[in-house]
Enzyme design. Structure first.
Site, PDB file in Angstrom:
ATOM      1  N   GLN A 172      35.153  40.085  36.176  1.00  0.00           N
ATOM      2  CA  GLN A 172      34.668  41.275  35.753  1.00  0.00           C
ATOM      3  C   GLN A 172      35.162  42.176  34.789  1.00  0.00           C
ATOM      4  O   GLN A 172      34.183  42.917  34.108  1.00  0.00           O
ATOM      5  CB  GLN A 172      34.233  42.254  37.188  1.00  0.00           C
ATOM      6  CG  GLN A 172      35.399  43.159  37.482  1.00  0.00           C
ATOM      7  CD  GLN A 172      35.229  43.751  38.716  1.00  0.00           C
ATOM      8  OE1 GLN A 172      35.331  43.178  39.590  1.00  0.00           O
ATOM      9  NE2 GLN A 172      34.996  45.083  38.583  1.00  0.00           N
ATOM     10  N   CYS A 218      31.926  44.824  40.432  1.00  0.00           N
ATOM     11  CA  CYS A 218      32.548  43.881  41.429  1.00  0.00           C
ATOM     12  C   CYS A 218      31.218  43.656  42.455  1.00  0.00           C
ATOM     13  O   CYS A 218      31.418  42.605  43.071  1.00  0.00           O
ATOM     14  CB  CYS A 218      33.679  44.723  42.174  1.00  0.00           C
ATOM     15  SG  CYS A 218      33.380  46.315  42.977  1.00  0.00           S
ATOM     16  N   HIS A 233      35.425  48.666  46.406  1.00  0.00           N
ATOM     17  CA  HIS A 233      35.486  47.306  45.828  1.00  0.00           C
ATOM     18  C   HIS A 233      34.619  46.560  46.751  1.00  0.00           C
ATOM     19  O   HIS A 233      34.959  46.473  47.969  1.00  0.00           O
ATOM     20  CB  HIS A 233      36.839  46.872  45.590  1.00  0.00           C
ATOM     21  CG  HIS A 233      37.038  45.608  44.848  1.00  0.00           C
ATOM     22  ND1 HIS A 233      36.343  45.525  43.573  1.00  0.00           N
ATOM     23  CD2 HIS A 233      37.563  44.369  44.958  1.00  0.00           C
ATOM     24  CE1 HIS A 233      36.729  44.250  43.086  1.00  0.00           C
ATOM     25  NE2 HIS A 233      37.335  43.725  43.888  1.00  0.00           N
ATOM     26  N   ASN A 240      38.176  37.272  44.958  1.00  0.00           N
ATOM     27  CA  ASN A 240      38.077  38.365  44.153  1.00  0.00           C
ATOM     28  C   ASN A 240      37.459  37.968  42.694  1.00  0.00           C
ATOM     29  O   ASN A 240      37.149  36.881  42.490  1.00  0.00           O
ATOM     30  CB  ASN A 240      39.383  39.089  43.634  1.00  0.00           C
ATOM     31  CG  ASN A 240      39.373  40.359  43.652  1.00  0.00           C
ATOM     32  OD1 ASN A 240      38.198  40.995  43.419  1.00  0.00           O
ATOM     33  ND2 ASN A 240      40.505  41.073  43.456  1.00  0.00           N
TER      34      ASN A 240
END
Length: 444
Positions: free
Chosen positions: A64, A70, A364, A386
């Site tokens: 990102q 996110c 997040h 992630n």
């Protein structure tokens, strides 16, 4: 001690500090290397094994970059997983710039409608002040990205690649915030001058067009049709041209987003379990799907996430990623750091305390791609995808201990079919409306 800090207090503090040799050692370590480096527990690294009894085959890590997308990356990662495995692709990515564009546009309209709804209140009213804090922020929620998918579809990344402003959104957001706050000022003054709602809505429409123009300049113009051209892992070439973004979604993603629900764990006294909640003025698409949660004990979130992964589907989730987290190693572990030993203090807030006193909130969103279960089916650690690129963690993958899950996990999104009827009934019940500044209104 008196109300003020006296010179004698300082002398006493200093004397006691220097009486303990460990304080000098801690000071040397922290001033040289920082708190996390000094507090890192060596013995905890031995337990950080990236091995899982349930492990989905995710392919490729997204980044990102310097944006707060996110929640959007986590959602498109869930969608692209299905495309990759349905078509047997080596890797594939959807355009987050495309969804970013329409979220920004819709959120501007949502903000201005909220300003009109609160136009009779003074600017120092807490709700109005809250609305003005960040009209163009990047963060979001699952129901908000679902609104964008359902209204605008999705496109492959090469159909609308990243721009300088999507990858690093601060400058663009600064301009959008300035414009939207000025628009709010104009609309509110018009209301105070007696303009009709119809006239104000016409003015708002012109304001939204200004935002559209700014977004095109910053992010590029979103495509009306796309050409989908890929080669599968076994060499088959797929070429499907002239699809609208909604046609592309329906044909190649096809998930019925209305079947996915948000489960939260907020163990505070003001939010009884088995009730449905929403947050006032939290959303992006006017008249779209509202943000809706059902609050459950933490074990229910685990059961649902495990069931969905056992069925071969990843899980979108939201957490407080910065707490007891090592970015370089990609580990979220309560035992990773000994802050109490380093500073000679006691830390004992509960999860509810941290929420109520502003020390923790969802910050997040990521994706569960696996979990390690013991012989009794109890989770030990969780495999996390992630969206910070491949460098952190184990080639972009993170490890979350189950104890960390208990304390800093706040939300998972799962298909309704993995939930018992009583939970579904609670989710579908009349929503309790929370204040805009409630901790459960935090955006990933």
């Amino acid at each position: 001690m008196s109300k003020t800090i006296t010179e004698q207090n300082i002398q006493d503090f200093d004397a006691r500090f220097h009486q303990e040799r460990v304080n000098q050692v801690a000071m040397n370590a922290v001033t040289s290397g920082g708190i996390q480096t000094a507090a890192r527990r060596w013995e905890s690294k031995a337990a950080e094994r990236h091995q899982y009894s349930i492990r989905l085959d995710n392919r490729g890590i997204t980044a990102q970059k310097m944006s707060g997308r996110c929640w959007m990356f986590a959602a498109t990662n869930c969608l692209r997983y299905k495309v990759i495995h349905d078509l047997n692709l080596e890797n594939f990515e959807l355009s987050q710039n495309y969804t970013f564009f329409y979220d920004k546009l819709e959120r501007a309209n949502y903000f201005l409608e909220s300003i009109l709804e609160t136009a009779e209140r003074p600017t120092d009213d807490r709700t109005v002040a809250f609305l003005l804090t960040g009209p163009a922020q990047d963060g979001g929620q699952w129901d908000m990205i679902s609104n964008i998918f359902q209204k605008y579809g999705v496109v492959p990344k090469d159909a609308m690649p990243e721009s300088a402003c999507s990858s690093a959104a601060r400058e663009m957001n600064g301009m959008l915030n300035e414009k939207l706050r000025e628009d709010a000022c104009i609309l509110r003054r018009g209301f105070q001058a007696g303009k009709s709602l119809e006239v104000l809505e016409e003015e708002k429409s012109a304001m939204v067009e200004d935002i559209y123009r700014m977004l095109c300049i910053c992010l590029g113009t979103p495509p009306k049709t796309v050409d989908f051209q890929v080669r599968t892992r076994d060499g088959k070439y797929i070429s499907d041209c002239g699809l609208t973004p909604k046609e592309f979604y329906d044909k190649y993603v096809g998930l019925d987003l209305s079947q996915y629900v948000s489960l939260i764990n907020a163990p505070t006294a003001d939010k009884p379990y088995m009730r449905s909640y929403t947050v006032k003025f939290l959303g992006n698409v006017v008249d779209g799907r509202p943000v809706r949660y059902v609050n459950l004990p933490i074990e229910e979130l685990k059961k649902a996430a495990i069931a969905q992964m056992q069925d071969g589907e990843p899980v979108w989730f939201g957490c407080d990623v910065g707490k007891y987290s090592n970015r370089a190693d990609g580990v979220m572990d309560l035992n990773a750091y000994d802050y109490e030993g380093l500073f000679g203090i006691k830390l004992g807030m509960t999860k509810a305390d941290r929420l109520e006193y502003g020390h923790s909130a969802m910050t997040h969103a990521m994706v569960f791609q696996g979990v390690d279960l013991d012989e009794n089916g109890k989770p030990l650690r969780w495999c996390v995808e992630n969206s910070w690129g491949e460098e952190p963690g184990k080639k972009g993958m993170y490890l979350m201990t189950d104890e960390w899950f208990d304390q800093y996990m706040y939300q998972v999104v799962v298909n309704r079919k993995y939930l018992p009827q009583e939970v579904l009934d609670a989710y579908d019940s009349e929503m309790i409306e929370l204040a805009p500044w409630d901790p459960m209104g935090a955006l990933a």
